[in-house]
Design a protein around this motif. Structure first.
Motif, short mmCIF file in Angstrom:
data_model
loop_
_atom_site.label_atom_id
_atom_site.label_comp_id
_atom_site.label_asym_id
_atom_site.label_seq_id
_atom_site.Cartn_x
_atom_site.Cartn_y
_atom_site.Cartn_z
N GLY A 268 -11.59 41.86 -25.88
CA GLY A 268 -12.26 41.72 -24.60
C GLY A 268 -11.35 41.47 -23.42
O GLY A 268 -11.83 41.21 -22.31
N ALA A 269 -10.05 41.54 -23.62
CA ALA A 269 -9.09 41.23 -22.56
C ALA A 269 -8.45 42.50 -22.01
O ALA A 269 -8.54 43.57 -22.61
N TYR A 270 -7.79 42.36 -20.87
CA TYR A 270 -7.03 43.47 -20.29
C TYR A 270 -5.57 43.04 -20.12
O TYR A 270 -5.27 41.84 -20.12
N PRO A 271 -4.65 43.97 -19.98
CA PRO A 271 -3.22 43.63 -19.96
C PRO A 271 -2.84 42.74 -18.79
O PRO A 271 -3.48 42.73 -17.73
N TRP A 272 -1.77 41.99 -18.98
CA TRP A 272 -1.24 41.08 -17.97
C TRP A 272 0.02 41.68 -17.35
O TRP A 272 0.44 42.78 -17.70
N ASN A 273 0.65 40.93 -16.45
CA ASN A 273 1.79 41.47 -15.69
C ASN A 273 3.11 41.42 -16.42
O ASN A 273 3.96 42.30 -16.21
N ALA A 274 3.34 40.41 -17.23
CA ALA A 274 4.65 40.24 -17.86
C ALA A 274 4.51 39.40 -19.12
O ALA A 274 3.68 38.49 -19.20
N THR A 275 5.35 39.72 -20.12
CA THR A 275 5.37 39.00 -21.39
C THR A 275 6.74 38.37 -21.57
O THR A 275 7.76 39.04 -21.44
N VAL A 276 6.75 37.07 -21.89
CA VAL A 276 8.00 36.35 -22.18
C VAL A 276 7.92 35.88 -23.63
O VAL A 276 7.13 35.00 -23.96
N ALA A 277 8.71 36.50 -24.49
CA ALA A 277 8.73 36.17 -25.92
C ALA A 277 9.94 35.29 -26.20
O ALA A 277 11.08 35.70 -26.01
N LEU A 278 9.67 34.07 -26.65
CA LEU A 278 10.71 33.07 -26.87
C LEU A 278 11.13 33.03 -28.33
O LEU A 278 10.47 32.44 -29.18
N ASP A 279 12.21 33.73 -28.63
CA ASP A 279 12.92 33.65 -29.92
C ASP A 279 12.07 34.03 -31.12
O ASP A 279 12.00 33.30 -32.11
N SER A 280 11.48 35.21 -31.06
CA SER A 280 10.85 35.79 -32.24
C SER A 280 11.89 36.59 -33.03
O SER A 280 12.80 37.18 -32.44
N ILE B 193 -7.46 34.91 -24.08
CA ILE B 193 -7.03 35.50 -22.81
C ILE B 193 -8.23 36.12 -22.09
O ILE B 193 -8.34 36.01 -20.86
N ALA B 194 -9.14 36.74 -22.84
CA ALA B 194 -10.35 37.28 -22.22
C ALA B 194 -11.16 36.17 -21.55
O ALA B 194 -11.67 36.33 -20.43
N PHE B 195 -11.27 35.04 -22.23
CA PHE B 195 -11.99 33.88 -21.67
C PHE B 195 -11.30 33.39 -20.40
O PHE B 195 -11.94 33.09 -19.39
N ILE B 196 -9.97 33.30 -20.45
CA ILE B 196 -9.21 32.85 -19.28
C ILE B 196 -9.40 33.81 -18.12
O ILE B 196 -9.64 33.40 -16.97
N GLN B 197 -9.31 35.10 -18.40
CA GLN B 197 -9.49 36.10 -17.33
C GLN B 197 -10.88 36.01 -16.71
O GLN B 197 -11.04 36.18 -15.49
N ALA B 198 -11.89 35.73 -17.54
CA ALA B 198 -13.26 35.66 -17.03
C ALA B 198 -13.51 34.39 -16.23
O ALA B 198 -14.40 34.36 -15.36
N ASN B 199 -12.75 33.33 -16.50
CA ASN B 199 -13.00 32.04 -15.87
C ASN B 199 -11.96 31.61 -14.85
O ASN B 199 -12.11 30.58 -14.21
N ALA B 200 -10.92 32.40 -14.69
CA ALA B 200 -9.83 32.00 -13.81
C ALA B 200 -10.29 31.73 -12.38
O ALA B 200 -9.85 30.76 -11.75
N ALA B 201 -11.19 32.54 -11.87
CA ALA B 201 -11.60 32.40 -10.48
C ALA B 201 -12.26 31.06 -10.21
O ALA B 201 -12.03 30.44 -9.17
N ARG B 202 -13.05 30.58 -11.16
CA ARG B 202 -13.71 29.30 -10.91
C ARG B 202 -12.76 28.12 -11.04
O ARG B 202 -13.08 27.02 -10.61
N TRP B 203 -11.57 28.35 -11.62
CA TRP B 203 -10.52 27.32 -11.63
C TRP B 203 -9.62 27.44 -10.41
O TRP B 203 -8.68 26.66 -10.25
N GLY B 204 -9.85 28.44 -9.58
CA GLY B 204 -8.98 28.69 -8.44
C GLY B 204 -7.85 29.64 -8.75
O GLY B 204 -6.86 29.70 -8.01
N GLY B 205 -7.98 30.40 -9.83
CA GLY B 205 -6.91 31.29 -10.25
C GLY B 205 -7.19 32.75 -9.98
O GLY B 205 -8.33 33.15 -9.70
N ASP B 206 -6.14 33.55 -10.09
CA ASP B 206 -6.20 35.00 -9.92
C ASP B 206 -5.77 35.65 -11.23
O ASP B 206 -4.59 35.72 -11.55
#
Length: 280
Positions: free
Chosen positions: A159-171, A116-129
């Motif tokens: 190395g990550a920071y919290p996200w907006n929402a968590t969806v847990a599928l059948d734990s 998730i830290a990697f995704i957060q660091a690279n999202a902008a270059r993929w066009g993401g927020d």
């Protein structure tokens, strides 16, 4: 008074009855497969880009498999969910992590945090927020994302920071200590062992703090413990001032994973929760 407050803050969605908009159709996407986020061969992820990605929100998926099997590229993990989120303008990312016996759940959770830290660091270059994101997990993956969402300190250690929402599928592993004090299936013993301190350290309920985003806890009414465990965890979240919603669905454990993204009331209920968090 305290009980009334918990009732108001814990929102039980009930079995989904809404109709899905027919506009959810598959869109063409560009896929970047096997993107490394670490040095291990399983520290990789797949990125599914929508047709147009400009400040696109993110949907991050963590697969299940009893902490010892499964893969980001399995059709049950990405196909329906990836198509749905891409059609809604999201970048969809499917994450791999190390498996038992090489890595136990706490180490797996750290892999996911680093992904998730990697995704957060690279999202902008993929066009993401990266500031607009939902994280989903199924089964063991639901345990891992719930663990990280419960304790942002553990997330920050990766190395990550919290996200907006968590969806847990059948734990059924929100309270690992309770699971292990019972008569757990063999795969639980393989994952969590005999050390009670480890059970507590790997338990979302035990690590639940006051810094956490909202949870949607999807549970199968066809399983004996899934919905009661989800409700208990939701109650604990709300007791700490957070928000948690329980969504019981009359689907089996596998279909809760595969049917998300299809045109059905279950999918629309999940999307309703996500939109309520300010996401598209």
């Amino acid at each position: 008074m305290h009980s009334d407050r918990l009732q108001r803050r814990t929102f039980l969605l009930g079995t989904a009855v809404l109709a899905l908009s027919p506009s959810l159709v598959a869109a063409q996407s560009t896929v970047m497969r096997g993107v490394p986020y670490g040095s291990h061969q399983l520290n990789t992820l797949d990125v599914y880009l929508p047709q147009i990605a400009q400040n696109a929100p993110l949907a991050i998926m963590v697969h299940g498999g009893a902490w010892k099997i499964g893969d980001k590229s399995n059709a049950s993990v990405w196909r329906n969910k990836g198509r749905m989120f891409n059609d809604l303008g999201y970048i969809f990312i499917s994450v791999n992590y190390r498996m038992l016996p090489e890595a136990r759940p706490l180490r797996q959770a750290m892999d996911v945090a680093r992904a998730i830290a990697f995704i957060q660091a690279n999202a902008a270059r993929w066009g993401g927020d990266a500031r607009r994101s939902v994280v989903l997990g199924h089964s063991a993956g639901a345990h891992l994302v719930s663990l990280l969402a419960s304790d942002p300190g553990l997330l920050r250690a990766g190395g990550a920071y919290p996200w907006n929402a968590t969806v847990a599928l059948d734990s059924a592993a929100y309270d690992v200590e309770e699971v292990m004090f019972g008569r757990p299936a063999r795969f639980y013993r393989d994952a969590f062992g005999d050390d009670r301190a480890y059970w507590r350290a790997a338990s979302p309920l035990a690590r639940l703090g006051r810094e956490r985003g909202p949870f949607l806890l999807v549970c199968s009414t066809k399983r004996l413990t899934a919905c009661p465990n989800a409700r208990d965890f939701a109650t604990a979240v709300t007791a700490r001032g957070g928000d948690a919603m329980v969504l019981p669905v009359a689907l089996g454990h596998r279909k809760i994973n595969t049917d998300l993204g299809k045109q059905n009331a279950y999918t629309e209920s999940v999307l309703k929760f996500i939109r309520a968090q300010g996401l598209p």
